[in-house]
Motif scaffolding. Sequence first.
Motif, mmCIF file in Angstrom:
data_model
loop_
_atom_site.group_PDB
_atom_site.id
_atom_site.type_symbol
_atom_site.label_atom_id
_atom_site.label_comp_id
_atom_site.label_asym_id
_atom_site.label_seq_id
_atom_site.Cartn_x
_atom_site.Cartn_y
_atom_site.Cartn_z
ATOM 1 N N TYR A 1 50.139 47.053 66.573
ATOM 2 C CA TYR A 1 49.967 46.865 68.012
ATOM 3 C C TYR A 1 48.504 46.738 68.410
ATOM 4 N N CYS A 2 47.616 47.141 67.544
ATOM 5 C CA CYS A 2 46.180 46.990 67.834
ATOM 6 C C CYS A 2 45.748 45.526 67.811
ATOM 7 N N TYR A 3 46.563 44.679 67.177
ATOM 8 C CA TYR A 3 46.262 43.253 67.083
ATOM 9 C C TYR A 3 47.285 42.518 67.957
ATOM 10 N N ILE A 4 46.876 42.175 69.170
ATOM 11 C CA ILE A 4 47.788 41.584 70.152
ATOM 12 C C ILE A 4 47.787 40.065 69.980
ATOM 13 N N ARG A 5 48.960 39.518 69.738
ATOM 14 C CA ARG A 5 49.103 38.080 69.493
ATOM 15 C C ARG A 5 49.927 37.432 70.602
ATOM 16 N N SER A 6 49.741 36.130 70.766
ATOM 17 C CA SER A 6 50.460 35.396 71.809
ATOM 18 C C SER A 6 51.934 35.289 71.449
ATOM 19 N N PRO A 7 52.826 35.670 72.353
ATOM 20 C CA PRO A 7 54.264 35.564 72.065
ATOM 21 C C PRO A 7 54.836 34.169 72.309
ATOM 22 N N ILE A 8 54.068 33.291 72.965
ATOM 23 C CA ILE A 8 54.563 31.943 73.284
ATOM 24 C C ILE A 8 53.434 30.924 73.143
ATOM 25 N N ASN A 9 53.812 29.651 73.137
ATOM 26 C CA ASN A 9 52.827 28.580 73.301
ATOM 27 C C ASN A 9 52.514 28.454 74.792
ATOM 28 N N GLY A 10 51.248 28.360 75.114
ATOM 29 C CA GLY A 10 50.908 28.247 76.528
ATOM 30 C C GLY A 10 49.414 28.215 76.746
ATOM 31 N N ARG A 11 49.043 28.450 77.989
ATOM 32 C CA ARG A 11 47.635 28.433 78.382
ATOM 33 C C ARG A 11 47.295 29.764 79.046
ATOM 34 N N VAL A 12 46.225 30.401 78.507
ATOM 35 C CA VAL A 12 45.842 31.701 79.050
ATOM 36 C C VAL A 12 45.097 31.508 80.363
ATOM 37 N N GLY A 13 45.199 32.523 81.211
ATOM 38 C CA GLY A 13 44.538 32.466 82.510
ATOM 39 C C GLY A 13 43.289 33.328 82.545
ATOM 40 N N LYS A 14 43.055 33.916 83.692
ATOM 41 C CA LYS A 14 41.866 34.738 83.898
ATOM 42 C C LYS A 14 41.995 36.050 83.124
ATOM 43 N N LEU A 15 40.904 36.473 82.500
ATOM 44 C CA LEU A 15 40.855 37.739 81.784
ATOM 45 C C LEU A 15 40.657 38.876 82.783
ATOM 46 N N PHE A 16 41.567 39.874 82.757
ATOM 47 C CA PHE A 16 41.509 40.968 83.724
ATOM 48 C C PHE A 16 40.762 42.195 83.205
ATOM 49 N N VAL A 17 40.656 42.345 81.896
ATOM 50 C CA VAL A 17 39.954 43.488 81.297
ATOM 51 C C VAL A 17 38.969 42.961 80.268
#
Length: 387
Positions: A171-187
Motif C-alpha cells: 500500500y505504500c506504493y500507490i498505483r493507478s487503478p484505471i487508464n485516465g488523466r490525473v488532475g490537480k495534486l491536493f497533497v
Amino acid sequence: MKPFLVTKFCFVLGCTAVVAACSPGTMEKAGIPNGVPVTAAIAVQKDVPVQMSAIGNVEAYSTVSVKTQVEGELLRVCFQEGQEVEKGDLLFIIDPRPFKALQRQFEANLARDSALMNKAETDAGRYEELFKNGIVSQQEYDQYRTNFEALKETVRADAAAVVNAKLQVGYCYIRSPINGRVGKLFVNQGNVVKANDTVLVTINQTKPIYVTFHLPEQKLLKIRKYMALGNVKVEAILPQNEIKPVIGELTFINNEVNNSAGTIFLRAVFANTEEFLWPKQFVHVAITLTMQRNAVVVPAQAIQTGQEGKYVFIIKSDLTIEYRPVIPGTGFDQEIIVVKGVQPGEKVVTNGQLQLTSGSKVEIKNDSGRWAQKASGLNDQEMVTYE
C-alpha cells in the motif's frame, strides 16, 4: 418668339440628356442594380437525417479519487499534474520503512513459532507411541498434543500477520487503478497523510467518455423503437468546433421518467480518441434516428411567414420573382425540408425578401458583395453555402 423657341429647344435637349443618363446601360455602368438586390440558393434533393437535439453534459467514463490506505510520510510524487496515466502506473510512494520493519518482525515470529511447532509435533508423535505402549499416561500425551495444536495455530496467525504486513508495504506504493488523466495534486510531497483521509489526486478516464442529456418523455417511444432496430448515432457538437462533430452511440436510457421535469435521462458513449470532449463541458447533442431519403432542402432563411402561412420567393429564369406557398418539414443544421411547394433545382431568395413582391425584378448578389448580372453568375457552390 425666337427667344422662346431657343429656350424650349434647350429644355428638350436637357430632358434628352437626363433620359440618356438614366438609361439602363448607364445605370449598369454606374454600378446601380437593375433590380432588387437579393441573395439566393438552389433547392437541393438529398438524404436528410431525422434528428432530435438537446444540450448535453460531458462526464468522465470513470472517476477515481485516490487516497492512501496507510499512514505515513508522502515520500515521492511520480507524475506531473494533468499527465495521462495507464492502469498500474506508479503515482505515489509512502515511506515504506516502518512497514518493512514490521514485516521483518512478523517474519521472525513466524520462523520462531514454526520451529517451536515442529519440535512440538515431534514430541507429540513420540509421546503418542509411548502412550500406545503404556509408558506414559493419557494426561501427559494430551499435554504434548495440545501444545502442538496451539503452536500450529500460532504459526497460522504469524503467517497471516506476515501477509498483512506485506500488504501494508504494498500500500505504500500507490498505483493507478484505471487508464485516465490525473488532475490537480491536493497533497504535496513531504506531507504526512492518514489512511482513507485526504484525496491525493483525482483520475478521470476520458477515452472513452460519456455525454449525458435529457429529452422530453414524449420522445421515449420513438427513441426506443430506433434503438431496437440498431445503433443510434449521436453527435456532440462543441460551440467552438461546429464544423467537426464528435460521433458516438446511444447506450443507455434510464429506467424511469423524471416526473418533476417530464424528461428522460439518456447517455451516449464516445471513443474520444482525440480528446475533443472534456469532463464537465456543455455540448450540443444531435441524435440521428433515421434518414429521410430524397428530401428537398432549402436554407432556413428562405422560409418566410405571412398571413396565409409559410412561403418562399422563387427566382425565375428571367430574374423575376414568384410567390410560392410551401409546407415546411423538420429543420436541421440551418436547413429546412420542404414537403411541398419547391422543386429540386429551383432558386429561392435567402435574403432581401422585405423589398419583394410577386413579379419583382431582382439582381443576385454574390458573397463578395458585387452585383451579379445574370442568374448563372452565381455558381453552385455559392448557391448551397449558407451563412
